[in-house]
Design a protein around this motif. Structure first.
Motif, short mmCIF file in Angstrom:
data_model
loop_
_atom_site.label_atom_id
_atom_site.label_comp_id
_atom_site.label_asym_id
_atom_site.label_seq_id
_atom_site.Cartn_x
_atom_site.Cartn_y
_atom_site.Cartn_z
N ASN A 69 12.50 10.75 -7.68
CA ASN A 69 12.49 9.42 -8.26
C ASN A 69 13.29 8.46 -7.39
N HIS A 70 13.19 7.21 -7.73
CA HIS A 70 13.89 6.18 -6.98
C HIS A 70 15.26 5.88 -7.61
N HIS A 71 16.24 5.57 -6.78
CA HIS A 71 17.53 5.06 -7.26
C HIS A 71 17.95 3.93 -6.33
N CYS A 72 18.54 2.91 -6.91
CA CYS A 72 18.94 1.77 -6.08
C CYS A 72 20.24 2.05 -5.31
N SER A 73 20.90 3.16 -5.62
CA SER A 73 21.99 3.68 -4.76
C SER A 73 21.70 5.16 -4.58
N PRO A 74 20.79 5.50 -3.70
CA PRO A 74 20.28 6.88 -3.63
C PRO A 74 21.31 7.87 -3.09
N VAL B 118 27.10 16.22 -3.98
CA VAL B 118 26.37 16.02 -5.24
C VAL B 118 26.84 17.08 -6.24
N GLU B 119 27.01 16.66 -7.48
CA GLU B 119 27.47 17.62 -8.49
C GLU B 119 26.31 18.42 -9.06
N GLU B 120 26.65 19.57 -9.58
CA GLU B 120 25.63 20.39 -10.23
C GLU B 120 24.97 19.58 -11.36
N GLY B 121 23.67 19.62 -11.43
CA GLY B 121 22.94 18.93 -12.50
C GLY B 121 22.66 17.47 -12.22
N GLU B 122 23.27 16.89 -11.19
CA GLU B 122 23.06 15.47 -10.88
C GLU B 122 21.61 15.24 -10.42
N GLU B 123 21.06 14.11 -10.80
CA GLU B 123 19.70 13.80 -10.33
C GLU B 123 19.72 13.46 -8.85
N LEU B 124 18.70 13.92 -8.15
CA LEU B 124 18.57 13.66 -6.70
C LEU B 124 17.49 12.61 -6.50
N CYS B 125 17.88 11.49 -5.93
CA CYS B 125 16.94 10.36 -5.80
C CYS B 125 16.94 9.81 -4.38
N ILE B 126 15.77 9.33 -3.98
CA ILE B 126 15.66 8.59 -2.73
C ILE B 126 15.53 7.11 -3.07
N SER B 127 15.50 6.28 -2.04
CA SER B 127 15.18 4.87 -2.27
C SER B 127 13.76 4.65 -1.76
N TYR B 128 12.93 4.02 -2.57
CA TYR B 128 11.54 3.82 -2.16
C TYR B 128 11.39 2.69 -1.14
N GLY B 129 12.34 1.80 -1.13
CA GLY B 129 12.23 0.69 -0.18
C GLY B 129 13.63 0.26 0.22
N GLY C 215 2.12 4.30 -4.83
CA GLY C 215 3.16 4.85 -5.70
C GLY C 215 3.65 6.22 -5.28
N ASN C 216 2.89 6.93 -4.48
CA ASN C 216 3.33 8.27 -4.06
C ASN C 216 3.36 8.46 -2.55
N SER C 217 2.61 7.68 -1.82
CA SER C 217 2.53 7.94 -0.38
C SER C 217 3.76 7.38 0.34
N PHE C 218 4.03 7.94 1.48
CA PHE C 218 5.15 7.50 2.32
C PHE C 218 4.58 6.76 3.51
N GLY C 219 5.14 5.64 3.82
CA GLY C 219 4.72 4.93 5.02
C GLY C 219 5.10 5.73 6.25
N MET D 36 0.84 -1.19 0.00
CA MET D 36 0.00 0.00 0.00
C MET D 36 0.89 1.26 0.00
N SER D 37 1.47 1.58 1.12
CA SER D 37 2.33 2.76 1.14
C SER D 37 3.63 2.44 0.44
N VAL D 38 4.26 3.44 -0.06
CA VAL D 38 5.34 3.11 -0.95
C VAL D 38 6.73 3.38 -0.44
N HIS D 39 6.94 4.52 0.11
CA HIS D 39 8.26 4.79 0.62
C HIS D 39 8.20 4.62 2.12
N ASP D 40 9.32 4.43 2.75
CA ASP D 40 9.24 4.41 4.19
C ASP D 40 9.99 5.60 4.76
N ALA D 41 9.32 6.30 5.64
CA ALA D 41 9.91 7.47 6.25
C ALA D 41 10.80 7.01 7.40
N THR D 42 12.05 7.37 7.34
CA THR D 42 12.98 6.92 8.36
C THR D 42 13.54 8.11 9.11
#
Ligand SMILES: C[S@@+](CC[C@H](N)C(=O)[O-])C[C@H]1O[C@@H](n2cnc3c(N)ncnc32)[C@H](O)[C@@H]1O
Length: 488
Positions: A416-421, A440-451, A387-391, A1-7
Motif C-alpha cells: 500500500n501507499h504511505h505518505c511517509s513510506p 521496522v517494528e514487528e507487525g508494522e505495515e510496510l508501505c511504499i510511496s506511489y509517487g 493503479g498497480n503498474s510501476f513506471g 497511466m503508470s502508477v508507481h515509479d521505479a527508482t
C-alpha cells in the motif's frame, strides 16, 4: 497511466532469514504487507521481483533494451541485436517446456511487410537469448504481427480527457458492461471477427496490446506446464518454474471482512525464480477499470479495439460457443512450440468466455493461446494497469528522467501507499527490489510511496493520489494531518 515509479538507489541490502512480511487485509485499504518480525534498515523484503508483463512505449522501443531496459538518453549504439535476428533457425529452449523451439510464425490477417520488426532491440546476444528463453520464441512472431497491425499514418490527435465530474455522472459500470456485451455479441459472427484481423491500431493501442499479449503468453505457458505435468504425472516434489510462495492469496474483494485484519500469508524473499508470477496472482490485483474510464471515457474504445485485434488475429475462430459442440480433435502438444496458433487444426469451435482468474484448460486437455483471449481476460489485464503498474523510469532517476513504459509486478502490488513510506524501491534491469528505509517494528505495515507526494501538503497529496491512483489516502500521516479531524 503508470502508477508507481521505479527508482534506483545504491545502498547495500540485507536479507534476514525467514519470511519478512505477510499479507493482512482491512476493509479500507485491502491487502497490505506487515513485518513478520523486527527488521533492520535496508532489509530486502521480496528479493528480486520480475515483471509479469510490461510494455516499453513505442517512442522508446528502439532506444531501450527489451531485456535489461537499459536506456542511454536516446543513443542507440549499444543496441546490437534486433528481434530474433542472428539466432538462426533454432532458438534457445522454451522456458516452459524445455524443448527446442523452431521459429514459427503462423500469422493471421495480412502478412506483415518484410521490414516489419517485432519492436525488440537488445544490447547483445545474451540479452536477446534471455528474453527469448523466458517469453518464448513464438512471442517474437506474435509481436511482429502486432507491429504489422500498427497504423503507419500520422496518428490522430489524442482524445481529450472528459472532466472527471461530468464523466462520473455519465459513466456507470453497467454502461461499460454494455459496451463489452455488444462486442461479445458481434463476435458471434465469424465474418465480423475476420474483419477484426485487419484493424489498425494506433501507437497507444499497440503498446497496450503488447502488454496484454505478453501477459496472455505467460498465462498460456503456465497452462502448458500444468498440462504437461498432468500428462507426465511428475513426482509431487517438483516445483514448476513459475511457482510462487504465496499460497492462496485473498482476492481483492473477498479477503476484506468488516471485522478488520484477517489474513497472514508469510512471504519469503527468494532469488532465482519468479515469485508470484502466476496468472492467478496477477488477476487477483485490484481492477481500476471504472475509475480509469471515468477519468477518460475515450479509452474504452481503445480497449475494445485492442481486444478485437487480439481476438481477430490470435483468438479462436468465431463460431458461437453455444451453437457448436466442443471440437473433438486436438493435436497433441507440439514438441517444437507450446503455442497452438490459429490456423491449426484446432482452430474450430467457439470462444469460451472463462472467468478471468480461473483456469481455462480446454475440454480435451491441450491448452491453446486462443482460448484465453477473451473479453474477461483483456478487461482483467487492462483494468490492472492503472493503479498497480510501476513506471519504468530511466535510471539513475533524475528530475528529467524519461518514463520508458510500465510493468506489473504482481506481488509488489500488494504494497500500500504511505505518505511517509518505510520501504523504497530499486530497479535493477527489469527487476525491482523493495528495501526498508529504516528499522521496522514487528507487525508494522510496510508501505511504499506511489509517487513523489511526500513533500506536498495534505490537500495536494489527497488530490494527487485521487487523480493519479484513484483512492483517498488513509495512511497514518494523512489521518493525522486531515483538517477535518477525526471524522475520517
Ligand atoms: C497497488 S494496490 C495495493 C494493494 C491493494 N490494497 C490490494 O488489496 O490489492 C493500490 C490500492 O490499494 C488501496 N490503498 C493503497 N494505499 C492506500 C492508502 N494509503 N489509503 C487507502 N487505500 C490505499 C487503494 O484501494 C489502492 O487503489
Amino acid at each position: 497511466m503508470s502508477v508507481h515509479d521505479a527508482t534506483t538507489a545504491s545502498a547495500s541490502s540485507t536479507t534476514p532469514p525467514g519470511p519478512l512480511l505477510h499479507i493482512r487485509t482491512d476493509p479500507y485499504a485491502g491487502r497490505k504487507y506487515h513485518a513478520t518480525s523486527p527488521l533492520p534498515e535496508n532489509a530486502d523484503l521480496l528479493g528480486s521481483c520480475a515483471p509479469f508483463s510490461y510494455t516499453i512505449w513505442k517512442r522508446f522501443r528502439n532506444e531501450v533494451c527489451a531485456e535489461c531496459w537499459r536506456y542511454d538518453r536516446g543513443r542507440r549504439s549499444f543496441l546490437t541485436r534486433r528481434d530474433d535476428e542472428g539466432l538462426g533457425e533454432h532458438v534457445p529452449p522454451d522456458a516452459s517446456t524445455g524443448t527446442q523451439n523452431v521459429r514459427q510464425n503462423a500469422p493471421r490477417g495480412p502478412k506483415p511487410t518484410s521490414t516489419t520488426g517485432a519492436g525488440l532491440w537488445f544490447c547483445d546476444a545474451a540479452c536477446q537469448r534471455s528474453w527469448i528463453a523466458r517469453e518464448g520464441a513464438d512471442a517474437v512472431g506474435l509481436l511482429r504481427q502486432l507491429e504489422g497491425a500498427r497504423r503507419k499514418a500520422r496518428p490522430k490527435p489524442q482524445p481529450q480527457p472528459v472532466p472527471r465530474g461530468d464523466a462520473e455522472r455519465e459513466l456507470t459500470q453497467e454502461a461499460v458492461d454494455r459496451v463489452w456485451d455488444a462486442v461479445r455479441e458481434r463476435e458471434r459472427s465469424p465474418k465480423e471477427v475476420r474483419k477484426w484481423r485487419d484493424i489498425q491500431l494506433d501507437d497507444y493501442e499497440t503498446d497496450m496490446a503488447r502488454y496484454v499479449l505478453l501477459a496472455f503468453l505467460r498465462y498460456h505457458r503456465e497452462r502448458c506446464e500444468r498440462h504437461a505435468d498432468e500428462v507426465q504425472s511428475p513426482p509431487l516434489t517438483g516445483r514448476p518454474p513459475y511457482s510462487c510462495t504465496l499460497g492462496r492469496l485473498p482476492s481483492y474483494q473477498s479477503g476484506v471482512r468488516p471485522d478488520g485484519l484477517l489474513d497472514t500469508n508469510p512471504i519469503e524473499a527468494k532469488e532465482g525464480y519468479e515469485q508470484g508470477s502466476e496468472w492467478s496472482t496477477f488477476a487477483s490485483l485490484q481492477s481500476n477499470e471504472l475509475s480509469l474510464l471515468r477519468a477518460c471515457p475515450e479509452i474504452l474504445e481503445h480497449q475494445t479495439r485492442v481486444y478485437q485485434l487480439l481476438r481477430g488475429r490470435f483468438g479462436r475462430s468465431s463460431v458461437a460457443a453455444d451453437s457448436v459442440p466442443a471440437p473433438s480433435r486436438r493435436p497433441p502438444l507440439s514438441a517444437s512450440s507450446p503455442l497452438k496458433l490459429p490456423g491449426s487444426t484446432a482452430d474450430v469451435g467457439g470462444p469460451r468466455e472463462k472467468p478471468a482468474g480461473g483456469d481455462s484448460a480446454t475440454e480435451n486437455g491441450t491448452p491453446e493461446l486462443g482460448d484465453i483471449i477473451t473479453v474477461a481476460g483483456v478487461r482483467t489485464a487492462l483494468g490492472i494497469d492503472p493503479g498497480n503498474s510501476f513506471g519504468v523510469w530511466e535510471v539513475p532517476l533524475m528530475d528529467e528522467s524519461e518514463c520508458l513504459g510500465f510493468a506489473v509486478y504482481p506481488i509488489a502490488s500488494f504494497f500500500n501507499h504511505h505518505c511517509s513510506p518505510n520501504v523504497r524501491k530499486e530497479r535493477e534491469g527489469r527487476t525491482l527490489r523493495f528495501l526498508t528505509t529504516r528499522t521496522v517494528e514487528e507487525g508494522e505495515e510496510l508501505c511504499i510511496s506511489y509517487g513523489h507526494v511526500e513533500g506536498m501538503d495534505w490537500a495536494t497529496r489527497q488530490q494527487e493520489l485521487l487523480e493519479g491512483w484513484y483512492f483517498s489516502c488513509r495512511c497514518s500521516r494523512c489521518k493525522s494531518e486531515d483538517p477535518r479531524g477525526a471524522q475520517t
